[in-house]
Design an enzyme around this catalytic site. Structure first.
Site, PDB file in Angstrom:
ATOM      1  N   GLU A 185     105.254  22.957  18.208  1.00 33.06           N
ATOM      2  CA  GLU A 185     105.249  22.161  17.888  1.00 33.06           C
ATOM      3  C   GLU A 185     104.625  21.376  16.129  1.00 33.06           C
ATOM      4  OE1 GLU A 185     101.986  20.254  21.398  1.00 33.06           O
ATOM      5  OE2 GLU A 185     101.630  21.699  19.788  1.00 33.06           O
ATOM      6  N   CYS A 208     103.677  19.493   8.915  1.00 33.66           N
ATOM      7  CA  CYS A 208     102.735  20.729   9.381  1.00 33.66           C
ATOM      8  C   CYS A 208     103.911  21.183  10.109  1.00 33.66           C
ATOM      9  CB  CYS A 208     101.937  20.323  10.184  1.00 33.66           C
ATOM     10  SG  CYS A 208     100.246  21.421  10.290  1.00 33.66           S
ATOM     11  N   CYS A 243      99.057  32.084  18.732  1.00 35.27           N
ATOM     12  CA  CYS A 243      98.686  33.385  17.525  1.00 35.27           C
ATOM     13  C   CYS A 243      97.311  34.452  18.694  1.00 35.27           C
ATOM     14  CB  CYS A 243      97.225  32.054  17.418  1.00 35.27           C
ATOM     15  SG  CYS A 243      96.901  32.856  15.484  1.00 35.27           S
ATOM     16  N   CYS A 299      90.426  32.707  16.543  1.00 38.40           N
ATOM     17  CA  CYS A 299      89.054  31.716  15.951  1.00 38.40           C
ATOM     18  C   CYS A 299      88.520  30.184  17.037  1.00 38.40           C
ATOM     19  CB  CYS A 299      89.797  30.480  14.843  1.00 38.40           C
ATOM     20  SG  CYS A 299      90.571  31.945  13.457  1.00 38.40           S
ATOM     21  N   CYS A 326      89.980  26.607  16.961  1.00 35.30           N
ATOM     22  CA  CYS A 326      91.165  26.663  17.084  1.00 35.30           C
ATOM     23  C   CYS A 326      91.691  26.234  18.806  1.00 35.30           C
ATOM     24  CB  CYS A 326      91.922  27.014  15.802  1.00 35.30           C
ATOM     25  SG  CYS A 326      93.357  26.919  16.195  1.00 35.30           S
ATOM     26  N   CYS A 358      94.688  18.270  13.211  1.00 36.00           N
ATOM     27  CA  CYS A 358      94.585  20.096  13.015  1.00 36.00           C
ATOM     28  C   CYS A 358      94.225  20.757  14.070  1.00 36.00           C
ATOM     29  CB  CYS A 358      93.946  20.392  11.220  1.00 36.00           C
ATOM     30  SG  CYS A 358      94.654  19.688  10.031  1.00 36.00           S
TER      31      CYS A 358
HETATM   32  N1  SAH Z   1      97.042  29.941  11.277  1.00 42.57           N
HETATM   33  C1  SAH Z   1      96.792  30.043   9.945  1.00 42.57           C
HETATM   34  C2  SAH Z   1      97.303  28.548   9.498  1.00 42.57           C
HETATM   35  C3  SAH Z   1      96.545  27.218  11.002  1.00 42.57           C
HETATM   36  S1  SAH Z   1      95.822  26.806  10.872  1.00 42.57           S
HETATM   37  C4  SAH Z   1      95.212  29.275   9.198  1.00 42.57           C
HETATM   38  O1  SAH Z   1      94.227  28.962  10.303  1.00 42.57           O
HETATM   39  O2  SAH Z   1      94.768  29.132   8.357  1.00 42.57           O
HETATM   40  C5  SAH Z   1      95.561  25.112   9.767  1.00 42.57           C
HETATM   41  C6  SAH Z   1      94.391  24.234   9.820  1.00 42.57           C
HETATM   42  O3  SAH Z   1      93.758  24.215  10.729  1.00 42.57           O
HETATM   43  C7  SAH Z   1      93.364  25.654   9.771  1.00 42.57           C
HETATM   44  O4  SAH Z   1      92.504  25.159   8.503  1.00 42.57           O
HETATM   45  C8  SAH Z   1      92.436  25.640  10.281  1.00 42.57           C
HETATM   46  O5  SAH Z   1      90.940  26.418  10.660  1.00 42.57           O
HETATM   47  C9  SAH Z   1      92.425  24.606  11.489  1.00 42.57           C
HETATM   48  N2  SAH Z   1      91.457  23.435  12.475  1.00 42.57           N
HETATM   49  C10 SAH Z   1      92.112  24.961  13.715  1.00 42.57           C
HETATM   50  N3  SAH Z   1      91.852  24.184  14.730  1.00 42.57           N
HETATM   51  C11 SAH Z   1      90.779  23.336  13.847  1.00 42.57           C
HETATM   52  C12 SAH Z   1      90.035  21.839  14.951  1.00 42.57           C
HETATM   53  N4  SAH Z   1      90.394  22.027  15.941  1.00 42.57           N
HETATM   54  N5  SAH Z   1      89.882  20.763  14.507  1.00 42.57           N
HETATM   55  C13 SAH Z   1      89.516  20.824  12.627  1.00 42.57           C
HETATM   56  N6  SAH Z   1      90.752  22.195  12.015  1.00 42.57           N
HETATM   57  C14 SAH Z   1      91.135  23.072  12.894  1.00 42.57           C
HETATM   58 FE1  SF4 Z   2      95.210  31.310  14.518  1.00 46.62          FE
HETATM   59 FE2  SF4 Z   2      94.212  28.678  15.070  1.00 46.62          FE
HETATM   60 FE3  SF4 Z   2      92.776  30.790  14.215  1.00 46.62          FE
HETATM   61 FE4  SF4 Z   2      95.265  29.935  12.358  1.00 46.62          FE
HETATM   62  S1  SF4 Z   2      92.338  28.442  13.438  1.00 46.62           S
HETATM   63  S2  SF4 Z   2      94.510  31.402  12.778  1.00 46.62           S
HETATM   64  S3  SF4 Z   2      96.306  28.934  14.236  1.00 46.62           S
HETATM   65  S4  SF4 Z   2      93.499  31.132  15.838  1.00 46.62           S
END
Ligand code: SAH
Ligand code: SF4
Length: 386
Positions: free
Chosen positions: A110, A124, A131, A135, A138, A360
């Site tokens: 995506e 983006c 992954c 987290c 996410c 995001c």
């Molecule tokens: N893995 C990397 C890059 C991808 S995530 C990282 O974690 O930095 C890109 C951004 O989106 C990160 O800051 C992540 O914490 C944020 N993000 C993930 N899930 C989200 C959500 N549900 N709402 C808002 N931001 C989110």
């Molecule tokens: Fe992976 Fe989502 Fe955590 Fe970024 S925020 S490291 S994409 S699990």
């Protein structure tokens, strides 16, 4: 009974190398190794082909009109410059565009274009399918890692967006795509080789020409790779912080158990090239009642002391089954005001493309979703109980 072995099935064709994922050196070498170009002509031919691919955006060797016909035919025998398949294209009511791109069976990526970000608009891009990190806020984190993307697959995301935005040739004026953020699916620092090659390709002046200062790599905090990221790519750094103490960050970003906040901050302070003109962006997702108190805003100020930094406050974007709620607007504003007062620019990121799950943390490729719906069909009761 005798059985015959069907060898035609065993001999699978190897898919041709896509030249648009090779760095300049890689391209020159591939042309020689593939026997498409004699060694003494390779540099010149590589330059020509480079401009056709990355400046003009052509997808067929036949369009490279200043390359001899028989060379073009030879190139087409060994290599490809075709685009991957676009499985789905969605446009949000706010203008955000999302593509689901299939580069190989089961590899669905995506990519999201957000207008009015950076100088004109940001793309983006994803660095992995799925992954390995989980987290808790996410959506991508709920999808197991399928694999790292290749440099060609990262560059392809930019090419697909440029096709759709009519951004060729690359040096046209008033470009809509001015910035790239590695904030799609996956952890870019677990795929640093491909990310480095992709950055070399995307920032090249005779090609797509997006300056390294307009390319941001976001990491959840893979501390041992931070210095290498800076040295090899000179990309702008973004850190997904989300909490100011280890106890909470261990829960939200489990990688924190491996690289706790003190180590992370030390790694960031040592990031090559940091200055007031090249600040680190700290991403902080606003989770209602979890990490959004004024005390936490003050703790964040203390943590960032002395670091050239800005903070991006990201209202939490919900996804199906997500365990959190987004902080209320007044709470986010109070949080931002504390940071601003302490001298840290802290814009609140407007959620974009929520209606098409393009915001995001909402990305999760269709391959999973299709499997989930197939599962539901097969066992509706089990799925409902889960
Ligand atoms: N893995 C990397 C890059 C991808 S995530 C990282 O974690 O930095 C890109 C951004 O989106 C990160 O800051 C992540 O914490 C944020 N993000 C993930 N899930 C989200 C959500 N549900 N709402 C808002 N931001 C989110
Ligand atoms: Fe992976 Fe989502 Fe955590 Fe970024 S925020 S490291 S994409 S699990």
């Amino acid at each position: 009974m005798t059985t015959t072995l069907d060898l035609s099935r065993a001999a699978k064709p190897v898919s041709p190398v896509n030249l648009s994922g090779l760095t300049r050196d890689g391209l020159r070498q591939a042309l020689i190794d593939g026997g498409a170009v004699p060694a003494d002509k390779a540099r010149m031919r590589a330059s020509q082909i480079w401009r056709w691919m990355h400046q003009a955006g052509v997808t067929d060797f036949a369009d490279m009109t200043d390359v001899a016909k028989e060379t073009r035919a030879k190139l087409a025998e060994t290599f490809t410059i075709a685009r991957p398949e676009i499985v789905e294209r969605q446009v949000s009511k706010d203008g955000t565009r999302k593509w689901l791109i299939r580069t190989a069976p089961g590899i669905e990526i995506e990519t999201v274009y957000i207008p009015d970000v950076g100088r004109s608009g940001a793309l983006c891009v994803s660095s992995q399918v799925g992954c390995t990190l989980n987290c808790t806020f996410c959506h991508t984190g709920t999808q197991a890692l399928v694999r790292n993307l290749t440099a060609a697959e990262i560059v392809a995301q930019v090419q697909v967006a440029k096709d759709d935005l009519a951004e060729w040739p690359s040096d046209k004026e008033d470009r809509l795509l001015s910035n790239i953020v590695f904030m799609g699916m996956g952890e870019p620092l677990y795929n640093l080789d491909a990310v480095t090659d992709a950055l070399d390709i995307l920032s090249d002046n005779e090609g797509i020409s997006i300056s390294r200062r307009r390319i941001t790599v976001s990491t959840s905090g893979v501390v041992p790779q931070l210095a290498a990221l800076g040295e090899r790519t000179q990309a702008m750094l973004a850190i997904s912080l989300h909490a100011t103490n280890d106890e909470l960050r261990n829960e939200l970003v489990p990688l924190n158990k491996k690289y706790p906040i003190a180590e992370l901050m030390a790694g960031i302070r040592a990031y090559p090239g940091l200055s007031n003109a090249r600040r680190v962006t700290f991403e902080y997702v606003m989770l209602k009642g979890v990490n959004d108190s004024p005390a936490e805003a003050r703790a964040l100020v203390a943590l960032l002391k002395g670091i050239p930094a800005k903070v991006n406050l990201i209202p939490f974007n919900p996804w199906p089954g997500s365990p959190y709620e987004c902080s209320t607007w007044p709470v986010i504003e109070t949080f931002a005001a504390i940071l601003n007062k302490a001298g840290f620019a802290s814009p609140i990121r407007t959620p974009r493309g929520r209606d098409i799950l393009a915001a995001c943390g909402q990305l999760k490729s269709e391959s999973e979703k299709v499997r989930a719906s197939a599962r539901r069909k097969a066992a509706p009761d089990a799925e409902a109980a889960a």
